[in-house]
Design a protein around this motif. Structure first.
Motif, PDB file in Angstrom:
ATOM      1  N   HIS A  38     -15.337  -6.978  21.468  1.00  0.00           N
ATOM      2  CA  HIS A  38     -15.088  -5.552  21.237  1.00  0.00           C
ATOM      3  C   HIS A  38     -13.943  -5.390  20.219  1.00  0.00           C
ATOM      4  O   HIS A  38     -12.919  -4.740  20.478  1.00  0.00           O
ATOM      5  CB  HIS A  38     -14.841  -4.821  22.564  1.00  0.00           C
ATOM      6  CG  HIS A  38     -16.060  -4.891  23.429  1.00  0.00           C
ATOM      7  ND1 HIS A  38     -17.127  -4.044  23.273  1.00  0.00           N
ATOM      8  CD2 HIS A  38     -16.415  -5.775  24.392  1.00  0.00           C
ATOM      9  CE1 HIS A  38     -18.091  -4.392  24.125  1.00  0.00           C
ATOM     10  NE2 HIS A  38     -17.677  -5.432  24.794  1.00  0.00           N
ATOM     11  N   CYS A  93     -19.638  -6.647  12.809  1.00  0.00           N
ATOM     12  CA  CYS A  93     -21.024  -6.319  13.181  1.00  0.00           C
ATOM     13  C   CYS A  93     -21.324  -4.857  12.870  1.00  0.00           C
ATOM     14  O   CYS A  93     -22.425  -4.515  12.431  1.00  0.00           O
ATOM     15  CB  CYS A  93     -21.247  -6.610  14.661  1.00  0.00           C
ATOM     16  SG  CYS A  93     -20.094  -5.748  15.744  1.00  0.00           S
ATOM     17  N   PRO A 147     -18.491 -13.344  14.038  1.00  0.00           N
ATOM     18  CA  PRO A 147     -18.024 -14.736  13.944  1.00  0.00           C
ATOM     19  C   PRO A 147     -17.916 -15.434  15.296  1.00  0.00           C
ATOM     20  O   PRO A 147     -17.431 -16.555  15.377  1.00  0.00           O
ATOM     21  CB  PRO A 147     -16.640 -14.581  13.303  1.00  0.00           C
ATOM     22  CG  PRO A 147     -16.183 -13.214  13.657  1.00  0.00           C
ATOM     23  CD  PRO A 147     -17.386 -12.360  13.879  1.00  0.00           C
ATOM     24  N   TYR A 148     -18.347 -14.760  16.362  1.00  0.00           N
ATOM     25  CA  TYR A 148     -18.175 -15.305  17.710  1.00  0.00           C
ATOM     26  C   TYR A 148     -19.500 -15.632  18.403  1.00  0.00           C
ATOM     27  O   TYR A 148     -19.491 -16.029  19.557  1.00  0.00           O
ATOM     28  CB  TYR A 148     -17.403 -14.296  18.577  1.00  0.00           C
ATOM     29  CG  TYR A 148     -16.099 -13.891  17.955  1.00  0.00           C
ATOM     30  CD1 TYR A 148     -15.006 -14.744  17.997  1.00  0.00           C
ATOM     31  CD2 TYR A 148     -15.959 -12.663  17.308  1.00  0.00           C
ATOM     32  CE1 TYR A 148     -13.802 -14.387  17.418  1.00  0.00           C
ATOM     33  CE2 TYR A 148     -14.761 -12.292  16.725  1.00  0.00           C
ATOM     34  CZ  TYR A 148     -13.686 -13.156  16.786  1.00  0.00           C
ATOM     35  OH  TYR A 148     -12.499 -12.802  16.202  1.00  0.00           O
ATOM     36  N   SER A 181     -21.601 -13.574  19.601  1.00  0.00           N
ATOM     37  CA  SER A 181     -21.630 -12.746  20.815  1.00  0.00           C
ATOM     38  C   SER A 181     -22.912 -11.951  20.988  1.00  0.00           C
ATOM     39  O   SER A 181     -23.022 -11.180  21.940  1.00  0.00           O
ATOM     40  CB  SER A 181     -20.456 -11.770  20.796  1.00  0.00           C
ATOM     41  OG  SER A 181     -19.244 -12.469  20.829  1.00  0.00           O
ATOM     42  N   ARG A 182     -23.844 -12.115  20.052  1.00  0.00           N
ATOM     43  CA  ARG A 182     -25.059 -11.291  20.106  1.00  0.00           C
ATOM     44  C   ARG A 182     -26.289 -12.162  20.286  1.00  0.00           C
ATOM     45  O   ARG A 182     -26.339 -13.274  19.780  1.00  0.00           O
ATOM     46  CB  ARG A 182     -25.183 -10.492  18.796  1.00  0.00           C
ATOM     47  CG  ARG A 182     -24.083  -9.475  18.674  1.00  0.00           C
ATOM     48  CD  ARG A 182     -24.043  -8.815  17.320  1.00  0.00           C
ATOM     49  NE  ARG A 182     -23.225  -7.623  17.431  1.00  0.00           N
ATOM     50  CZ  ARG A 182     -23.698  -6.406  17.606  1.00  0.00           C
ATOM     51  NH1 ARG A 182     -24.998  -6.197  17.622  1.00  0.00           N
ATOM     52  NH2 ARG A 182     -22.894  -5.384  17.745  1.00  0.00           N
TER      53      ARG A 182
HETATM   54 FE1  SF4 Z   1     -16.712  -8.515  17.452  1.00  0.00          FE
HETATM   55 FE2  SF4 Z   1     -18.999  -9.938  17.484  1.00  0.00          FE
HETATM   56 FE3  SF4 Z   1     -18.507  -8.147  19.445  1.00  0.00          FE
HETATM   57 FE4  SF4 Z   1     -19.060  -7.309  16.959  1.00  0.00          FE
HETATM   58  S1  SF4 Z   1     -20.431  -8.471  18.352  1.00  0.00           S
HETATM   59  S2  SF4 Z   1     -17.431  -6.531  18.266  1.00  0.00           S
HETATM   60  S3  SF4 Z   1     -18.055  -8.905  15.718  1.00  0.00           S
HETATM   61  S4  SF4 Z   1     -17.353 -10.050  18.990  1.00  0.00           S
END
Ligand code: SF4
Length: 259
Positions: free
Chosen positions: A123, A129, A164-165, A167-168
Motif C-alpha cells: 500500500h 502500480c 517491485p514487490y 504483490s499482485r
Molecule cells: Fe506498492 Fe505493489 Fe502494492 Fe502497488 S501493488 S501499492 S506497487 S506493493
C-alpha cells in the motif's frame, strides 16, 4: 483476449517501460519510482489525514504458521491452486533473502536467508502500480489503501510489472473454480483480472482491524493509522528498529517490518 502464462515478467517490464515512457498514467518512465525520496513526515497536510499501514513483527511470527493467510484467502475468495505458475496470493510468506535482497546475505547463515517472512501489498504512498495502470482500475484511496476496481481491469498486467514487490496476481483461470468454499459476502473475480490485498477495506471502516491482524494469536501484526502519533503502530515504529522493503525505490511502503 487470450491470456498466455508464458508471457514473462521481462516482456512486461519492457512493455511497461515503453508505456511509462510514452506517459501512460500521465507520468514519465523516469518518475515511475521516486528513488531517494525521504520518508513521509508529519507535515500539516498529513497530520489530520489517515494513512493505514501494517507492522509485521518478524520475531513473533512463527515460520510455519499460516493462520493469517488462511483467513484472508477464505474471506476474500482467493482461489488455491497446486501450480505455482498460476497461484493467487494476497498474503503469504517468502524467504527473507527474497524480501530484502539488498541485505548482505553472503555473510549470513543459510537458515537466516531462508526464514519465511510475511508479505502483502505494501500500500505504497507512491505506488508505481497506480501510475502505470491505463484504466485507473488500480487507485489510491484517501486513507492510503491501494484498491482494485475489478470491473475496470483489462488484464494488461502493467501493474504487475510496475510493482517491485510481486504483490499482485493474475487470474489465468476462472478463480471461482479454485475455491473450496465460497464466502457469499465477498465478490469473486473473473479470468483475466489482476488482484491483491485490499487491507480489508470492506471491514475496517467500522473501526475493526484486517482479518490477518484479528486472527494472529501471536500479536505479530499491528494495524493502524501511520499519521497518528498516538496509534500503537506509530509508537512501535518510533521505538523499534524497523525496515521497509526496497525503501531505496522511493515507493514508501506502508508495511513495516520489526526485525
Ligand atoms: Fe506498492 Fe505493489 Fe502494492 Fe502497488 S501493488 S501499492 S506497487 S506493493
Amino acid at each position: 483476449m487470450k491470456f498466455d502464462n508464458k508471457v514473462n515478467r521481462k516482456e512486461f517490464l519492457k512493455l511497461t517501460g515503453i508505456a511509462a515512457l510514452i506517459g501512460v498514467g500521465g507520468k514519465t518512465g523516469f518518475s515511475l519510482y521516486a528513488s531517494g525520496q525521504e520518508p513521509e513526515t508529519d507535515s500539516d497536510e498529513n497530520k489530520n489525514k489517515i494513512r493505514y499501514g501494517l507492522l509485521i513483527d518478524t520475531k513473533k511470527c512463527p515460520p510455519d504458521c499460516t493462520d493469517c493467510s488462511d483467513i484472508c484467502h477464505s474471506k476474500h475468495n482467493v482461489p488455491s491452486y497446486k501450480s505455482k505458475k498460476i497461484e493467487i496470493k494476497w498474503i503469504w510468506k517468502e524467504p527473507a533473502k527474497h524480501l530484502f535482497p539488498e541485505n548482505n546475505w553472503d555473510l549470513k547463515p543459510v537458515a537466516a536467508k531462508n526464514v519465511p517472512l510475511l508479505t502483502v501489498c505494501n500500500h505504497c504512498k507512491n505506488p508505481p502500480c497506480v501510475r502505470v495502470c491505463p484504466t485507473q482500475a488500480t487507485f489510491k484511496r484517501d486513507d492510503g489503501i491501494i484498491m482494485m476496481d475489478y470491473h475496470r481491469c483489462i488484464g494488461c498486467r502493467f501493474c504487475m510489472a510496475g510493482c517491485p514487490y510481486g504483490s499482485r496476481s493474475f487470474n489465468y483461470k476462472d478463480p471461482r473454480k479454485g475455491l473450496t468454499e465460497l464466502n457469499p459476502d465477498y465478490p469473486t473475480r473473473t479470468t483475466g483480472v489482476v488482484e491483491k490485498c485490499n487491507l480489508c477495506a470492506e471491514k475496517i471502516g467500522d473501526g475493526s482491524s484486517p482479518y490477518c491482524v484479528e486472527k494472529c494469536s501471536k500479536g505479530a501484526i499491528i494495524f493502524g493509522n501511520l499519521n497518528d502519533p498516538e496509534s500503537e503502530i506509530r509508537k512501535a515504529i518510533e521505538q523499534d528498529h524497523v525496515l521497509r522493503r526496497k525503501a531505496e525505490l522511493g515507493t514508501e511502503p506502508s508495511v513495516f517490518y520489526k526485525v
